[in-house]
Design an enzyme around this catalytic site. Structure first.
Site, PDB file in Angstrom:
ATOM      1  N   HIS A 112       0.816  -1.219   0.000  1.00 36.76           N
ATOM      2  CA  HIS A 112       0.000   0.000   0.000  1.00 36.76           C
ATOM      3  C   HIS A 112       0.848   1.267   0.000  1.00 36.76           C
ATOM      4  O   HIS A 112       0.324   2.354   0.213  1.00 36.76           O
ATOM      5  CB  HIS A 112      -0.937   0.022   1.217  1.00 36.76           C
ATOM      6  CG  HIS A 112      -2.048  -0.980   1.109  1.00 36.76           C
ATOM      7  ND1 HIS A 112      -2.881  -1.273   2.149  1.00 36.76           N
ATOM      8  CD2 HIS A 112      -2.439  -1.765   0.083  1.00 36.76           C
ATOM      9  CE1 HIS A 112      -3.743  -2.202   1.774  1.00 36.76           C
ATOM     10  NE2 HIS A 112      -3.486  -2.521   0.516  1.00 36.76           N
ATOM     11  N   ILE A 135       1.164   7.056   0.470  1.00 33.88           N
ATOM     12  CA  ILE A 135       0.588   5.961   1.249  1.00 33.88           C
ATOM     13  C   ILE A 135      -0.894   5.835   0.948  1.00 33.88           C
ATOM     14  O   ILE A 135      -1.617   6.840   0.923  1.00 33.88           O
ATOM     15  CB  ILE A 135       0.753   6.223   2.761  1.00 33.88           C
ATOM     16  CG1 ILE A 135       2.210   6.525   3.099  1.00 33.88           C
ATOM     17  CG2 ILE A 135       0.238   5.057   3.573  1.00 33.88           C
ATOM     18  CD1 ILE A 135       2.373   7.234   4.433  1.00 33.88           C
ATOM     19  N   CYS A 136      -1.336   4.604   0.737  1.00 31.08           N
ATOM     20  CA  CYS A 136      -2.762   4.363   0.533  1.00 31.08           C
ATOM     21  C   CYS A 136      -3.312   3.741   1.806  1.00 31.08           C
ATOM     22  O   CYS A 136      -3.153   2.552   2.039  1.00 31.08           O
ATOM     23  CB  CYS A 136      -2.944   3.446  -0.664  1.00 31.08           C
ATOM     24  SG  CYS A 136      -4.645   2.983  -0.947  1.00 31.08           S
ATOM     25  N   LEU A 137      -3.875   4.585   2.657  1.00 29.07           N
ATOM     26  CA  LEU A 137      -4.409   4.100   3.941  1.00 29.07           C
ATOM     27  C   LEU A 137      -5.713   4.853   4.187  1.00 29.07           C
ATOM     28  O   LEU A 137      -5.725   6.079   4.155  1.00 29.07           O
ATOM     29  CB  LEU A 137      -3.390   4.373   5.061  1.00 29.07           C
ATOM     30  CG  LEU A 137      -3.803   3.990   6.478  1.00 29.07           C
ATOM     31  CD1 LEU A 137      -3.929   2.477   6.621  1.00 29.07           C
ATOM     32  CD2 LEU A 137      -2.798   4.521   7.497  1.00 29.07           C
ATOM     33  N   PHE A 188      -8.205   7.207  -3.778  1.00 31.32           N
ATOM     34  CA  PHE A 188      -7.864   5.799  -3.668  1.00 31.32           C
ATOM     35  C   PHE A 188      -9.134   4.985  -3.535  1.00 31.32           C
ATOM     36  O   PHE A 188     -10.139   5.468  -3.016  1.00 31.32           O
ATOM     37  CB  PHE A 188      -7.017   5.558  -2.414  1.00 31.32           C
ATOM     38  CG  PHE A 188      -5.625   6.104  -2.510  1.00 31.32           C
ATOM     39  CD1 PHE A 188      -4.727   5.575  -3.427  1.00 31.32           C
ATOM     40  CD2 PHE A 188      -5.216   7.137  -1.681  1.00 31.32           C
ATOM     41  CE1 PHE A 188      -3.439   6.066  -3.504  1.00 31.32           C
ATOM     42  CE2 PHE A 188      -3.931   7.635  -1.753  1.00 31.32           C
ATOM     43  CZ  PHE A 188      -3.048   7.101  -2.671  1.00 31.32           C
TER      44      PHE A 188
END
Lengths: 279, 154
Positions: free
Chosen positions: B85, B92-94, B147
């Site tokens: 991620h 950051i993909c959170l 995202f």
């Protein structure tokens, strides 16, 4: 006549926005002459008078606008600001709370500014109390210091009566002076130590703090989870997302309830710890 | 609105104590802070590595999420941790950091802890699908990217 007043007001607003307050005030005054029944003209002039620091005149405008329109949030808001500037914290607090209540009724966009003003008034109220406390304390200290001085003068008088020779007298005299100075020092130290306010650490209990703004709450409300937030910051959060901040479950504005006991705890804390407003 | 006040208080707390593996680096103003994080267990992917995080705050923080990215440095050496991620440019993909997942009760410390545990729990030695393409074309800041959070296992 009324439409002429509105035109003058519009012109005044332009000057106000450019920061030309004297000109704006003049135009609002002309508008008021044309139409003395419009509360907005008075609040606008009050706003310029705050900028011009003409607080006494400003107070008249605020009161007049409230007289013309009782549900006029802005009138109370400006009145509270004026009373703060004139150092009347008790009156300012009452006006600010009235303004806050009116904000909630109409969901006004200034709610957060008004809530801040309520806290400022509480702080000023505490500052006044604090000044009084220090004055009282130091008057007692002064009295004790006076007594020590009186004793010293008495001892010096007794010394003169002993009819000692010049050198001996000078020596004893300086001993008495020194002794007295030491006592005064000690007395002052004791007063400083004995003052619990000096020892107390300036800390705000976590449960009085809004976990979004990290400031002391003024109007705490509870969500379904039982957690409390300040109404103003929660409303700010709702503008972006209608969720519970902790669980992210859907939460609507009418799901929240005032937390009256906590509100009282916050108020009591601020009464004795006004510094916490800026903490 | 209350960003400055809130960040000021967070800073005082951060300078007093932080959980193990999280270190304060710098906060020159209330717009951009840097923090270091380390993974505490023996996960071979991140062993003996420290990673630098950059936080960017808008004036609406904490109502709005901060923008958080990993940044590479040569001195001291900081790389971008490998994770399905985390793109190789540090983005950051959170969900926690997105508009949907953010909550104003989160803070710098809790974000660091979430990222720390996101690394700790990872076993895949890989970048997100399409990483090369994403990094080559992407000049956007995280807040401009939408995202899709499809994988909740990592």
């Amino acid at each position: 006549m009324a439409h002429r007043a509105v035109a003058l007001k519009e012109e005044g607003n332009k000057y106000f926005q450019n920061g030309e307050y004297t000109e704006a005030e003049g135009l609002y005054s002309q508008a008021i002459q044309k139409d003395p029944s419009n509360p907005k003209l008075f609040t606008n002039r009050a706003m310029t008078r705050i900028k011009l620091q003409q607080f006494e005149n400003c107070m008249d405008d605020c009161l007049k606008s409230i007289e013309l329109d009782r549900v006029n949030m802005k009138g109370y808001y400006l009145l509270a600001q004026t009373q703060l500037a004139l150092n009347h914290p008790n009156e300012a607090l009452t006006s600010a709370i009235t303004a806050y209540e009116k904000c909630l009724e109409t969901n006004d966009k200034s709610t957060s500014a008004v809530s801040g003003l309520v806290l400022q008034a509480k702080k000023q109220k505490w500052e006044a109390k604090e000044r009084e406390r220090i004055r009282n304390r130091s008057s007692m200290l002064r009295e004790l210091e006076d007594m020590l001085m009186k004793n010293k003068r008495e001892e010096l008088r007794q010394l003169r009566l002993k009819m000692l020779d010049f050198n001996e007298e000078a020596e004893e005299k300086s001993d008495i002076e020194l002794e007295c100075r030491k006592k005064v020092e000690e007395l002052r130290t004791i007063f400083a130590i004995a003052d619990p306010k000096n020892l107390q650490r300036r800390e705000v209990p976590d449960y009085l703090i809004d976990s979004i703004s990290f400031a002391v709450m003024h109007d705490p409300v509870t969500t379904k989870t039982g957690n409390s937030y300040d109404r103003v910051t929660l409303m700010e959060h709702f503008k972006r997302s209608h969720t519970d901040p902790l669980t992210r479950e859907p939460l609507r504005a009418d799901d929240i309830r005032p937390n009256l006991a906590l509100k009282q705890a916050c108020e009591e804390f601020l009464e004795n710890n006004g510094w916490a407003v800026d903490y | 609105m209350f960003a400055t006040k809130r960040l000021g208080k967070e800073l005082i707390k951060i300078q007093q104590s932080l959980p193990p593996g999280i270190d304060f680096v710098s906060a020159p103003d209330f717009k951009q802070w840097e923090m270091d994080i380390r993974v505490l267990d023996a996960n071979p992917l991140y062993l003996d590595q420290t990673y630098r995080l950059r936080f960017r705050f808008s004036t609406n923080y904490p109502i709005e999420a901060p923008e958080v990215t990993f940044i590479p440095l040569s001195q001291p050496l900081r790389t971008i941790p490998i994770h399905p991620h985390i793109y190789s440019n540090g983005i950051i993909c959170l969900d926690l950091l997105g508009t949907q997942g953010w909550s104003p009760v989160q803070n710098v410390e809790s974000v660091c802890m979430s990222l720390q545990s996101m690394l700790t729990g990872n076993t895949k030695n890989e970048r997100p699908p399409g990483d090369e393409d994403f990094v080559r074309r992407n000049t956007q800041r995280p807040r401009d990217i939408r995202f899709v959070y499809e994988d909740s296992t990592v």
